[in-house]
Design an enzyme around this catalytic site. Structure first.
Site, PDB file in Angstrom:
ATOM      1  N   SER A 175       0.859  -1.179   0.000  1.00 27.63           N
ATOM      2  CA  SER A 175       0.000   0.000   0.000  1.00 27.63           C
ATOM      3  C   SER A 175       0.896   1.229   0.000  1.00 27.63           C
ATOM      4  CB  SER A 175      -0.879  -0.003   1.256  1.00 27.63           C
ATOM      5  OG  SER A 175      -1.533   1.236   1.420  1.00 27.63           O
ATOM      6  N   TYR A 188      -1.938  -1.211  10.555  1.00 26.75           N
ATOM      7  CA  TYR A 188      -1.998  -1.559   9.129  1.00 26.75           C
ATOM      8  C   TYR A 188      -0.758  -1.022   8.415  1.00 26.75           C
ATOM      9  CZ  TYR A 188      -3.510  -1.301   4.234  1.00 26.75           C
ATOM     10  OH  TYR A 188      -3.583  -1.403   2.864  1.00 26.75           O
ATOM     11  N   THR A 223     -12.364  -0.558  -3.973  1.00 29.55           N
ATOM     12  CA  THR A 223     -12.622  -1.919  -3.513  1.00 29.55           C
ATOM     13  C   THR A 223     -13.383  -1.864  -2.187  1.00 29.55           C
ATOM     14  OG1 THR A 223     -10.607  -2.118  -2.187  1.00 29.55           O
ATOM     15  CG2 THR A 223     -10.431  -2.627  -4.546  1.00 29.55           C
TER      16      THR A 223
END
Length: 298
Positions: A175, A188, A223
């Site tokens: 990412s 994350y 998404t």
């Protein structure tokens, strides 16, 4: 005068060459690179993983696909949609959080069906939407276990196979958060930072074994990532982020990824604002910090 003419010629030639590279190094390269290869995609039931499978089935019909995710029913639906037969597709349910046998049994099933693995696309993972102070230890632990340790464990299981073949390609979908820590995504981002460190090391250690590593850094892609993200309590967020909703179409993202993989690029920046935020962080970090402060709850 002569040197100026030569310089001008080289400059124009360079511009033309770069333009031609971007315009024409597309589908043909993808089809040629993936021809007759066995490609294992994790997180294939939705989002980028699903689109990668669809693009490969369309562009390179000779490619054998191993489709993995937790939701087996969705994988079968995808295989049926793409009209993939058993000679070109293996539906292989996989949960990165469950690493009891280091995924050896899953690896063995792929080898039994296809005899080898050429490309492992580590796409599966889960995101987060919670402040650090509100996030339970169990959530931090699960994020690292799924995104980092699960991906690393599966890759290490495949690594020895690549060494024996003296070729192979790891593709790791991280990412933009692998470069940038932002609010509401602390663990994350940490898990994605960790993937960068691990796979950059792997690339160096196994260059002599002809093993390629491509790290993919998506920005905002349209998404369900935010809907499936953990909140601080461990419950799912269940909401679509506004910026994610306005993100890049996943089919375009998948195509750009496959093009970069076919060109054996070390890193690929895709998705809305992906490359922009990475370059801002790299070259004007103080300015970028102020920008993040103004949008820290997004």
């Amino acid at each position: 005068m002569y040197l100026a003419i030569v310089f001008q010629f080289l400059l124009y030639f360079g511009i033309i060459a770069l333009t031609a590279y971007w315009l024409f190094s597309l589908r043909d390269n993808i089809e040629k690179y993936f021809q007759n290869k066995v490609v294992w995609i994790t997180g294939a039931s939705s989002g980028i993983g699903r689109e990668l499978a669809k693009q490969l089935a369309r562009i390179s019909p000779s490619t054998c696909l191993v489709l993995s995710a937790r939701r087996e029913e969705e994988l079968h639906k995808l295989a049926n949609e793409l009209q993939l037969d058993s000679d070109h597709c293996l539906v292989l349910p996989l949960d990165l959080e469950l690493q009891q046998d280091c995924f050896k049994s899953k690896f063995d099933l792929v080898i039994e069906r296809f005899g080898r693995i050429d490309v492992l696309i580590n796409n599966a993972g889960i995101s987060q939407r919670s402040l650090i102070r509100d996030t339970l230890y169990n959530v931090d632990s699960r994020l690292m276990n799924i995104n980092f340790l699960g991906t690393v464990t599966l890759s290490k299981t495949v690594l020895q196979h690549f060494i024996e073949l003296q070729k192979g390609h790891f593709v790791v979908v991280t990412s933009a958060a692998g470069y940038i820590g932002t609010a509401l995504r602390s663990s994350y981002a940490a898990s994605k930072h960790a993937l960068h460190g691990f796979f950059n090391s792997l690339r160096l250690e196994h260059a002599c074994d002809n093993i390629d590593v491509t790290i993919v850094c998506p920005g905002y892609v349209r998404t369900e990532i935010s809907q499936h993200a953990f909140e601080g309590s461990g419950l799912l967020h269940g909401k679509m982020d506004p910026k994610t909703d306005k993100g890049t179409d996943p089919s375009k993202c998948a195509y750009d990824i496959l093009r970069g993989v076919a060109n054996r690029e070390h890193e690929i920046y895709v998705g809305y604002l992906g490359s922009v935020v990475i370059y801002l962080q790299r070259f004007v970090p103080r300015l970028f910090y102020r920008i993040l402060l103004r949008s820290k709850t997004d």
